[in-house]
Design an enzyme around this catalytic site. Structure first.
Site, PDB file in Angstrom:
ATOM      1  N   TYR A  36       1.314   6.524  -5.816  1.00 24.22           N
ATOM      2  CA  TYR A  36       2.078   7.688  -5.342  1.00 24.22           C
ATOM      3  C   TYR A  36       2.877   8.340  -6.483  1.00 24.22           C
ATOM      4  O   TYR A  36       2.674   9.510  -6.806  1.00 24.22           O
ATOM      5  CB  TYR A  36       3.005   7.213  -4.209  1.00 24.22           C
ATOM      6  CG  TYR A  36       3.966   8.236  -3.675  1.00 24.22           C
ATOM      7  CD1 TYR A  36       3.580   9.559  -3.426  1.00 24.22           C
ATOM      8  CD2 TYR A  36       5.294   7.877  -3.388  1.00 24.22           C
ATOM      9  CE1 TYR A  36       4.475  10.480  -2.918  1.00 24.22           C
ATOM     10  CE2 TYR A  36       6.185   8.789  -2.867  1.00 24.22           C
ATOM     11  CZ  TYR A  36       5.776  10.095  -2.644  1.00 24.22           C
ATOM     12  OH  TYR A  36       6.676  10.998  -2.135  1.00 24.22           O
ATOM     13  N   PHE A  57       4.406   1.536 -13.809  1.00 25.36           N
ATOM     14  CA  PHE A  57       4.608   1.637 -12.354  1.00 25.36           C
ATOM     15  C   PHE A  57       3.983   0.459 -11.616  1.00 25.36           C
ATOM     16  O   PHE A  57       4.360   0.178 -10.489  1.00 25.36           O
ATOM     17  CB  PHE A  57       3.923   2.895 -11.800  1.00 25.36           C
ATOM     18  CG  PHE A  57       4.532   4.200 -12.218  1.00 25.36           C
ATOM     19  CD1 PHE A  57       5.748   4.607 -11.710  1.00 25.36           C
ATOM     20  CD2 PHE A  57       3.868   5.047 -13.102  1.00 25.36           C
ATOM     21  CE1 PHE A  57       6.307   5.832 -12.067  1.00 25.36           C
ATOM     22  CE2 PHE A  57       4.411   6.268 -13.466  1.00 25.36           C
ATOM     23  CZ  PHE A  57       5.634   6.660 -12.951  1.00 25.36           C
ATOM     24  N   SER A 106      14.803   0.508  -9.091  1.00 24.35           N
ATOM     25  CA  SER A 106      15.065   1.009  -7.746  1.00 24.35           C
ATOM     26  C   SER A 106      16.546   0.908  -7.421  1.00 24.35           C
ATOM     27  O   SER A 106      17.246  -0.003  -7.912  1.00 24.35           O
ATOM     28  CB  SER A 106      14.261   0.139  -6.767  1.00 24.35           C
ATOM     29  OG  SER A 106      14.687   0.342  -5.449  1.00 24.35           O
ATOM     30  N   TYR A 111      11.057  -8.620  -3.270  1.00 28.56           N
ATOM     31  CA  TYR A 111      10.745  -7.371  -3.964  1.00 28.56           C
ATOM     32  C   TYR A 111      11.951  -6.895  -4.773  1.00 28.56           C
ATOM     33  O   TYR A 111      11.850  -6.604  -5.972  1.00 28.56           O
ATOM     34  CB  TYR A 111      10.329  -6.270  -2.967  1.00 28.56           C
ATOM     35  CG  TYR A 111      10.286  -4.904  -3.610  1.00 28.56           C
ATOM     36  CD1 TYR A 111       9.241  -4.543  -4.451  1.00 28.56           C
ATOM     37  CD2 TYR A 111      11.328  -3.980  -3.427  1.00 28.56           C
ATOM     38  CE1 TYR A 111       9.216  -3.302  -5.082  1.00 28.56           C
ATOM     39  CE2 TYR A 111      11.314  -2.745  -4.055  1.00 28.56           C
ATOM     40  CZ  TYR A 111      10.260  -2.410  -4.877  1.00 28.56           C
ATOM     41  OH  TYR A 111      10.250  -1.188  -5.508  1.00 28.56           O
ATOM     42  N   LYS A 169      12.765  -6.478  -9.097  1.00 26.20           N
ATOM     43  CA  LYS A 169      13.279  -5.317  -9.848  1.00 26.20           C
ATOM     44  C   LYS A 169      14.444  -5.751 -10.740  1.00 26.20           C
ATOM     45  O   LYS A 169      14.560  -5.324 -11.889  1.00 26.20           O
ATOM     46  CB  LYS A 169      13.701  -4.201  -8.889  1.00 26.20           C
ATOM     47  CG  LYS A 169      12.531  -3.533  -8.179  1.00 26.20           C
ATOM     48  CD  LYS A 169      11.603  -2.796  -9.155  1.00 26.20           C
ATOM     49  CE  LYS A 169      10.279  -2.425  -8.552  1.00 26.20           C
ATOM     50  NZ  LYS A 169       9.269  -2.004  -9.515  1.00 26.20           N
TER      51      LYS A 169
HETATM   52  P1  NAD Z   1       2.168   2.685  -5.217  1.00 25.38           P
HETATM   53  O1  NAD Z   1       1.803   1.420  -4.525  1.00 25.38           O
HETATM   54  O2  NAD Z   1       1.675   3.957  -4.649  1.00 25.38           O
HETATM   55  O3  NAD Z   1       1.753   2.614  -6.753  1.00 25.38           O
HETATM   56  C1  NAD Z   1       1.663   1.417  -7.474  1.00 25.38           C
HETATM   57  C2  NAD Z   1       0.280   1.372  -8.080  1.00 25.38           C
HETATM   58  O4  NAD Z   1       0.153   0.194  -8.866  1.00 25.38           O
HETATM   59  C3  NAD Z   1      -0.841   1.329  -7.034  1.00 25.38           C
HETATM   60  O5  NAD Z   1      -1.774   2.342  -7.318  1.00 25.38           O
HETATM   61  C4  NAD Z   1      -1.457  -0.068  -7.191  1.00 25.38           C
HETATM   62  O6  NAD Z   1      -2.844  -0.055  -6.928  1.00 25.38           O
HETATM   63  C5  NAD Z   1      -1.115  -0.373  -8.633  1.00 25.38           C
HETATM   64  N1  NAD Z   1      -0.980  -1.799  -8.960  1.00 25.38           N
HETATM   65  C6  NAD Z   1      -0.257  -2.743  -8.315  1.00 25.38           C
HETATM   66  N2  NAD Z   1      -0.354  -3.920  -8.944  1.00 25.38           N
HETATM   67  C7  NAD Z   1      -1.145  -3.706 -10.035  1.00 25.38           C
HETATM   68  C8  NAD Z   1      -1.614  -4.532 -11.085  1.00 25.38           C
HETATM   69  N3  NAD Z   1      -1.304  -5.827 -11.146  1.00 25.38           N
HETATM   70  N4  NAD Z   1      -2.412  -3.989 -12.027  1.00 25.38           N
HETATM   71  C9  NAD Z   1      -2.742  -2.675 -11.988  1.00 25.38           C
HETATM   72  N5  NAD Z   1      -2.335  -1.861 -11.015  1.00 25.38           N
HETATM   73  C10 NAD Z   1      -1.539  -2.372 -10.049  1.00 25.38           C
HETATM   74  O7  NAD Z   1       3.766   2.703  -5.317  1.00 25.38           O
HETATM   75  P2  NAD Z   1       4.743   3.847  -5.813  1.00 25.38           P
HETATM   76  O8  NAD Z   1       5.566   4.269  -4.662  1.00 25.38           O
HETATM   77  O9  NAD Z   1       4.014   4.848  -6.596  1.00 25.38           O
HETATM   78  O10 NAD Z   1       5.684   2.987  -6.762  1.00 25.38           O
HETATM   79  C11 NAD Z   1       5.515   2.937  -8.160  1.00 25.38           C
HETATM   80  C12 NAD Z   1       6.591   2.071  -8.765  1.00 25.38           C
HETATM   81  O11 NAD Z   1       7.884   2.582  -8.401  1.00 25.38           O
HETATM   82  C13 NAD Z   1       6.571   0.628  -8.284  1.00 25.38           C
HETATM   83  O12 NAD Z   1       6.939  -0.211  -9.362  1.00 25.38           O
HETATM   84  C14 NAD Z   1       7.655   0.601  -7.216  1.00 25.38           C
HETATM   85  O13 NAD Z   1       8.204  -0.681  -7.065  1.00 25.38           O
HETATM   86  C15 NAD Z   1       8.660   1.559  -7.803  1.00 25.38           C
HETATM   87  N6  NAD Z   1       9.555   2.169  -6.818  1.00 25.38           N
HETATM   88  C16 NAD Z   1       9.022   2.803  -5.732  1.00 25.38           C
HETATM   89  C17 NAD Z   1       9.883   3.367  -4.786  1.00 25.38           C
HETATM   90  C18 NAD Z   1       9.333   4.032  -3.558  1.00 25.38           C
HETATM   91  O14 NAD Z   1      10.079   4.152  -2.568  1.00 25.38           O
HETATM   92  N7  NAD Z   1       8.104   4.502  -3.543  1.00 25.38           N
HETATM   93  C19 NAD Z   1      11.278   3.302  -4.980  1.00 25.38           C
HETATM   94  C20 NAD Z   1      11.763   2.652  -6.112  1.00 25.38           C
HETATM   95  C21 NAD Z   1      10.888   2.086  -7.033  1.00 25.38           C
HETATM   96  C1  WQD Z   2      14.943   5.091   5.094  1.00 24.18           C
HETATM   97  C2  WQD Z   2      15.832   5.155   6.330  1.00 24.18           C
HETATM   98  C3  WQD Z   2      15.602   3.254   7.800  1.00 24.18           C
HETATM   99  C4  WQD Z   2      11.524   4.006   9.051  1.00 24.18           C
HETATM  100  C5  WQD Z   2      12.958   1.277   0.877  1.00 24.18           C
HETATM  101  C6  WQD Z   2      13.091   0.043   0.019  1.00 24.18           C
HETATM  102  C7  WQD Z   2      13.754   0.370  -1.270  1.00 24.18           C
HETATM  103  C8  WQD Z   2      13.047   1.519  -1.972  1.00 24.18           C
HETATM  104  C9  WQD Z   2      12.847   2.677  -1.059  1.00 24.18           C
HETATM  105  C10 WQD Z   2      11.452   0.672  -3.542  1.00 24.18           C
HETATM  106  C11 WQD Z   2      16.472   3.799   6.663  1.00 24.18           C
HETATM  107  C12 WQD Z   2      15.172   4.535   8.484  1.00 24.18           C
HETATM  108  C13 WQD Z   2      12.749   4.099   8.446  1.00 24.18           C
HETATM  109  C14 WQD Z   2      11.425   4.228  10.459  1.00 24.18           C
HETATM  110  C15 WQD Z   2      13.794   4.652  10.518  1.00 24.18           C
HETATM  111  N1  WQD Z   2      11.746   1.163  -2.411  1.00 24.18           N
HETATM  112  N2  WQD Z   2      13.869   4.413   9.180  1.00 24.18           N
HETATM  113  N3  WQD Z   2      12.569   4.546  11.129  1.00 24.18           N
HETATM  114  O1  WQD Z   2      14.815   1.304   3.498  1.00 24.18           O
HETATM  115  O2  WQD Z   2      15.960   3.119   2.165  1.00 24.18           O
HETATM  116  O3  WQD Z   2      14.243   1.772   1.117  1.00 24.18           O
HETATM  117  O4  WQD Z   2      12.239   2.251   0.152  1.00 24.18           O
HETATM  118  O5  WQD Z   2      12.138   0.286  -4.416  1.00 24.18           O
HETATM  119  O6  WQD Z   2      13.714  -0.776  -2.044  1.00 24.18           O
HETATM  120  O7  WQD Z   2      13.866  -0.903   0.718  1.00 24.18           O
HETATM  121  O8  WQD Z   2      13.569   3.418   2.852  1.00 24.18           O
HETATM  122  O9  WQD Z   2      12.041   4.946   4.012  1.00 24.18           O
HETATM  123  O10 WQD Z   2      12.117   2.523   4.723  1.00 24.18           O
HETATM  124  O11 WQD Z   2      14.040   3.991   5.243  1.00 24.18           O
HETATM  125  O12 WQD Z   2      14.793   4.932  11.191  1.00 24.18           O
HETATM  126  O13 WQD Z   2      10.357   4.129  11.051  1.00 24.18           O
HETATM  127  O14 WQD Z   2      15.019   5.485   7.462  1.00 24.18           O
HETATM  128  O15 WQD Z   2      16.310   2.437   8.692  1.00 24.18           O
HETATM  129  O16 WQD Z   2      17.760   4.061   7.148  1.00 24.18           O
HETATM  130  P1  WQD Z   2      14.731   2.344   2.491  1.00 24.18           P
HETATM  131  P2  WQD Z   2      12.836   3.707   4.205  1.00 24.18           P
END
Ligand code: NAD
Ligand code: WQD
Length: 341
Positions: free
Chosen positions: A13, A82, A126, A151, A155
């Site tokens: 993503y 990522f 995160s 998870y 981080k």
């Molecule tokens: P995502 O799952 O869409 O992207 C991660 C990608 O990494 C995927 O395409 C997956 O196939 C690939 N992948 C996983 N393990 C792998 C490995 N061992 N080797 C090669 N590829 C691998 O997730 P995203 O939302 O794009 O998140 C990207 C990064 O950002 C992650 O590290 C995630 O923890 C971090 N992050 C995401 C969020 C969020 O809410 N989306 C918030 C904070 C941090």
């Molecule tokens: C947002 C708000 C839910 C779904 C998560 C990870 C965090 C980070 C981002 C990676 C909350 C509410 C949700 C639903 C709802 N990821 N909700 N109904 O929990 O802030 O964070 O993603 O690092 O580590 O924990 O994101 O989108 O799940 O929720 O009411 O069906 O929406 O309770 O208040 P969150 P979220």
């Protein structure tokens, strides 16, 4: 010669959106992804948007030998890492998978950077590292709190691994970006979020409900200490977030880092409640999202939003897209996926 950036997890993503912005900014990019949580179609989307045949290598970052071949094949200047597993709930059920994947992949990347003389790395951290902060908004000085999931713990551990590594090897520069809640999709609707199974995150659940895939949205709790009782987050547009990575890479390449290891909050600075977000989505898109208030979700925090002034000042970066535009892009992407006119 153009700077070459390795984007691990670049089919995902945030990785796809970041690759687009890197190419737009003039970088050569190589995507490495094991496709554990992504489809090749996402890479095709990136190629279509940019008009560039961005190289893709299907490699697992936990396989050091395979990854080494990629470092031999290309000459990287910088890496955006990522690749990780990211589902909080799944990490509680499968902690070993999460610790192995998230930590081993970073260890391999850092080891190969050292072996191949690659200087710069951006790491996806995160806001989860802050837990429920006592004081809001959170600055970079706000103390981290013990993680509430494997998870979240990965981080924190990965941030520490990065900090200690660049301290021991000062030729390496690292920046951790602490993302708040990324949402939305590219304005072209050619790339966006592709959750597998039932979405755990709010916005994909909303778009799937609006599209009729889900009966209704469950809002987890309306008895929080917030103005409307629903929980508050800082929702950041994925394209704005992608641009922060381009700035972070440029900062290291241009020698602007103040220290070898830096970390920044990447959010909008605005706290938005679940109810406000649902209402904004319905209004801007003219669609109904049936919802029901249910009990709180275990492990959820009540409220968090970022103080972004340090990132704004030091990186010269600021989130620009409005919440409405972002929610419109999320709906446009969902409609495209489902063939809705
Ligand atoms: P995502 O799952 O869409 O992207 C991660 C990608 O990494 C995927 O395409 C997956 O196939 C690939 N992948 C996983 N393990 C792998 C490995 N061992 N080797 C090669 N590829 C691998 O997730 P995203 O939302 O794009 O998140 C990207 C990064 O950002 C992650 O590290 C995630 O923890 C971090 N992050 C995401 C969020 C969020 O809410 N989306 C918030 C904070 C941090
Ligand atoms: C947002 C708000 C839910 C779904 C998560 C990870 C965090 C980070 C981002 C990676 C909350 C509410 C949700 C639903 C709802 N990821 N909700 N109904 O929990 O802030 O964070 O993603 O690092 O580590 O924990 O994101 O989108 O799940 O929720 O009411 O069906 O929406 O309770 O208040 P969150 P979220």
């Amino acid at each position: 010669m153009k700077e070459m950036v390795l984007v691990t997890g670049g089919a995902g993503y945030i990785g796809t959106h970041t690759t687009v912005e890197l190419v737009n900014a003039g970088y050569d990019v190589v995507i490495v992804d094991n496709l554990s949580n992504a489809e090749m179609a996402a890479v095709e989307g990136v190629r279509k948007i940019t008009g560039v045949d961005v190289p893709f290598e299907k490699v697992d970052c936990c396989d050091k030998d395979a990854l080494n071949k990629i470092f031999e094949k290309y000459k990287f200047n910088s890496i955006i890492h990522f690749a990780a597993s990211k589902a909080v709930g799944e990490s509680v059920l499968k902690p070993l998978l999460y610790y192995r994947n998230n930590i081993t992949s970073l260890l391999n990347v850092l080891t190969l950077m050292k072996e191949h003389g690659v200087r710069n790395i951006v790491f996806s951290s995160s806001c989860t590292v802050y837990g429920q902060p006592k004081k809001l908004p959170v600055t970079e000085q706000t103390p981290r709190q013990p993680a509430t999931s494997p998870y979240g713990n990965t981080k924190q551990i990965c941030e520490d691994i990065l900090r200690d590594t660049v301290s021991a090897y000062p030729e390496i520069f690292g920046i951790a970006l602490r993302y708040f809640n990324p949402i939305g999709a590219h304005p072209s609707a050619l790339i966006g979020e592709l959750p597998k199974g039932v979405p755990g995150n709010l916005v994909p659940f909303i778009t799937q409900t609006a599209a009729g895939l889900r009966d209704h949205l469950s809002i987890f709790g309306n008895d929080y200490d917030t103005p409307d009782g629903t929980a508050i987050r800082d929702y950041i547009d994925v394209v704005d977030l992608a641009k922060a990575h381009v700035v972070a890479v440029g900062r290291m390449i241009n020698g602007k880092s103040l220290k070898n290891y830096e970390f920044f909050n990447i959010g909008t600075g605005n706290g938005v409640s679940v109810m406000e977000l649902v209402n904004a989505f319905q209004k801007v898109n003219g669609v109904k999202v049936p919802y029901e208030i249910v009990g709180r979700r275990a492990g959820d925090i009540e409220k968090i939003w970022a103080d972004t002034s340090y990132a704004n000042k030091e990186l010269g970066w600021k989130a620009e897209r409005s919440l409405e535009d972002t929610l419109a892009s999320a709906w446009a992407w969902e409609k495209k996926l489902r063939g809705i006119k």
